[in-house]
Motif scaffolding. Structure first.
Motif, PDB file in Angstrom:
ATOM      1  N   ASN A   5       0.795  -1.219   0.011  1.00 57.78           N
ATOM      2  CA  ASN A   5      -0.015  -0.048  -0.023  1.00 57.78           C
ATOM      3  C   ASN A   5       0.803   1.173  -0.070  1.00 57.78           C
ATOM      4  OD1 ASN A   5      -3.261  -0.206   0.579  1.00 57.78           O
ATOM      5  ND2 ASN A   5      -2.339  -2.068   1.237  1.00 57.78           N
ATOM      6  N   LEU A  32      -6.048   9.472   0.438  1.00 53.07           N
ATOM      7  CA  LEU A  32      -6.121   9.358  -1.109  1.00 53.07           C
ATOM      8  C   LEU A  32      -7.042  10.429  -1.763  1.00 53.07           C
ATOM      9  CD1 LEU A  32      -6.910   5.400  -1.416  1.00 53.07           C
ATOM     10  CD2 LEU A  32      -4.630   6.782  -2.010  1.00 53.07           C
ATOM     11  N   SER A  86      -3.358  12.801  -8.238  1.00 60.16           N
ATOM     12  CA  SER A  86      -2.961  11.866  -9.344  1.00 60.16           C
ATOM     13  C   SER A  86      -4.069  10.696  -9.338  1.00 60.16           C
ATOM     14  CB  SER A  86      -1.699  10.979  -8.592  1.00 60.16           C
ATOM     15  OG  SER A  86      -0.711  11.775  -8.542  1.00 60.16           O
ATOM     16  N   ASP A  87      -4.025   9.848 -10.300  1.00 57.43           N
ATOM     17  CA  ASP A  87      -4.957   8.929 -10.572  1.00 57.43           C
ATOM     18  C   ASP A  87      -4.546   7.932  -9.376  1.00 57.43           C
ATOM     19  OD1 ASP A  87      -6.668   6.777 -11.245  1.00 57.43           O
ATOM     20  OD2 ASP A  87      -5.241   6.148 -12.904  1.00 57.43           O
ATOM     21  N   VAL A  88      -5.784   7.638  -8.334  1.00 52.61           N
ATOM     22  CA  VAL A  88      -5.573   6.838  -7.377  1.00 52.61           C
ATOM     23  C   VAL A  88      -6.577   5.564  -7.463  1.00 52.61           C
ATOM     24  CG1 VAL A  88      -5.412   8.628  -5.733  1.00 52.61           C
ATOM     25  CG2 VAL A  88      -7.667   7.999  -6.292  1.00 52.61           C
ATOM     26  N   SER A  89      -6.736   5.167  -8.638  1.00 48.39           N
ATOM     27  CA  SER A  89      -7.659   3.898  -8.958  1.00 48.39           C
ATOM     28  C   SER A  89      -6.808   2.759  -8.487  1.00 48.39           C
ATOM     29  CB  SER A  89      -7.885   3.784 -10.273  1.00 48.39           C
ATOM     30  OG  SER A  89      -6.796   3.973 -11.418  1.00 48.39           O
ATOM     31  N   ARG A  90      -5.425   2.585  -8.665  1.00 49.88           N
ATOM     32  CA  ARG A  90      -4.646   1.293  -8.383  1.00 49.88           C
ATOM     33  C   ARG A  90      -4.648   1.432  -6.681  1.00 49.88           C
ATOM     34  NH1 ARG A  90       0.982   1.039 -10.577  1.00 49.88           N
ATOM     35  NH2 ARG A  90       1.150   3.267  -9.897  1.00 49.88           N
ATOM     36  N   ASN A  91      -4.432   2.657  -6.104  1.00 54.42           N
ATOM     37  CA  ASN A  91      -4.383   2.550  -4.617  1.00 54.42           C
ATOM     38  C   ASN A  91      -5.660   2.157  -4.272  1.00 54.42           C
ATOM     39  OD1 ASN A  91      -2.636   4.907  -5.882  1.00 54.42           O
ATOM     40  ND2 ASN A  91      -1.912   4.355  -4.111  1.00 54.42           N
ATOM     41  N   ILE A  92      -6.785   2.401  -4.705  1.00 57.27           N
ATOM     42  CA  ILE A  92      -8.439   2.195  -4.241  1.00 57.27           C
ATOM     43  C   ILE A  92      -8.299   0.373  -4.507  1.00 57.27           C
ATOM     44  CG2 ILE A  92     -10.649   2.477  -4.499  1.00 57.27           C
ATOM     45  CD1 ILE A  92     -10.108   5.198  -5.125  1.00 57.27           C
ATOM     46  N   ILE A  93      -7.947   0.008  -5.384  1.00 60.41           N
ATOM     47  CA  ILE A  93      -7.944  -1.352  -5.616  1.00 60.41           C
ATOM     48  C   ILE A  93      -7.209  -2.188  -4.558  1.00 60.41           C
ATOM     49  CG2 ILE A  93      -7.689  -3.381  -7.257  1.00 60.41           C
ATOM     50  CD1 ILE A  93      -8.303  -1.302  -9.535  1.00 60.41           C
TER      51      ILE A  93
END
Length: 319
Positions: free
Chosen positions: A159, A185, A190-197
């Motif tokens: 993470n 987040l 930035s694009d946080v889609s990976r972090n959320i997944i």
């Protein structure tokens, strides 16, 4: 190192629990007292388990790790909270905030794993008492504990590794008293889609997975207790797991409710965060000490031993 090169802000503002000066002073005294009780209580449990040979069993080996973990969990957030109660500028650098996120994820995830391991230990003791020594061998309980530490570290590392690439541009106010992944987040541009997944996978696999193991263990435990014919037997069996059941309820109840709520900085969200990250580490030593005859007896033996040593040393000095 995107954080160093691209981030346009270097610190966040932690709004904390209150912005009213006299309320902050009262909160400082309250949480300082809670933190001191947490440190003393968990250090006492660690000391007693260490010096008393009667407690050198798998159950108390797990309890010693839980006490150490609670000590770390509280120390990750409370000192910074106390500092902010007395400070005009309630800031934390981005790097320190990410470090705090790492240790919050590590300790919170590890506590969930350890509670599930302790539930399995109680299942083995109650459902298979004659085979307990064979089931809970030294090799197994060592592997369970260090495996829990390894899973907690891996979860936190993945993470935080992704979070290191986040860029924070304008928003810098955290409506919380500490840095947690769900709180930072929304601040990133930035694009946080990976972090959320990855965060959702952590919650599902790590959080809900350990909770499922606890639930399965206690389903078997309750079934076994209800099958005992004598009232005395049922009471004795339940007393061996009641302390752990209370600790599980306090931790999972408040943690699940906190993470199901939106990150709005609402009063209920802050209360649940305080419950699982500050209050529970203080209560666990009290729960296991007050409701456990073996721990109370060990405390009396340890205190008696040290008082006797003090008396002997005083006599030697006077003579």
């Amino acid at each position: 190192m995107a954080l160093r090169n691209q981030s346009t802000i270097t610190e966040f503002i932690l709004l904390g629990l209150s912005t009213v000066p006299h309320v902050q002073a009262l909160l400082f005294v309250l949480f300082l007292g809670i933190y001191l009780l947490t440190v003393m209580g968990n250090c006492m449990v660690l000391l007693v388990i260490r010096v008393d040979c009667h407690l050198h069993t798998p159950m108390y080996f797990f309890l010693s790790h839980l006490s150490f973990l609670d000590l770390c969990f509280s120390s990750v957030t409370v000192p910074k909270m106390l500092e902010n109660f007395l400070s005009q500028r309630k800031t934390i650098s981005v790097r320190c905030c990410l470090a705090q996120v790492f240790f919050v994820v590590l300790t919170a995830g590890m506590e969930g794993c350890l509670l599930s391991v302790m539930a399995y230990d109680r299942y083995a003791a109650i459902c298979h008492p004659l085979l307990y020594g064979q089931i809970m061998s030294k090799q197994l309980y060592m592997q369970l504990v260090w495996g829990s530490w390894g899973l907690g570290f891996l979860d936190a590392f993945i993470n935080i590794l992704l979070a290191m690439d986040l860029v924070f541009c304008e928003a810098h106010i955290i409506h919380h008293f500490s840095c947690e992944m769900p709180s930072i987040l929304p601040l990133s541009c930035s694009d946080v889609s990976r972090n959320i997944i990855v965060l959702l996978c952590s919650v599902i696999l790590h959080g809900l997975g350990s909770f499922l193991l606890v639930s399965l263990s206690y389903a078997r435990i309750i079934s076994t207790i209800l099958s005992i014919s004598s009232t005395t037997g049922r009471s004795k069996a339940f007393s061996t797991c009641s302390s752990h059941l209370i600790a599980v309820t306090l931790y999972y109840g408040s943690a699940v409710l906190r993470h199901l709520m939106p990150n709005s900085g609402s009063l209920m969200e802050l209360i649940f965060s305080v419950q699982y990250s500050v209050i529970t580490p203080m209560l666990n030593p009290l729960i296991y000490s007050l409701k456990n005859k073996e721990v109370k007896a060990a405390v009396r033996r340890t205190l008696g031993k040290y008082l006797k040593q003090i008396k002997c040393s005083n006599k030697d000095r006077s003579s």
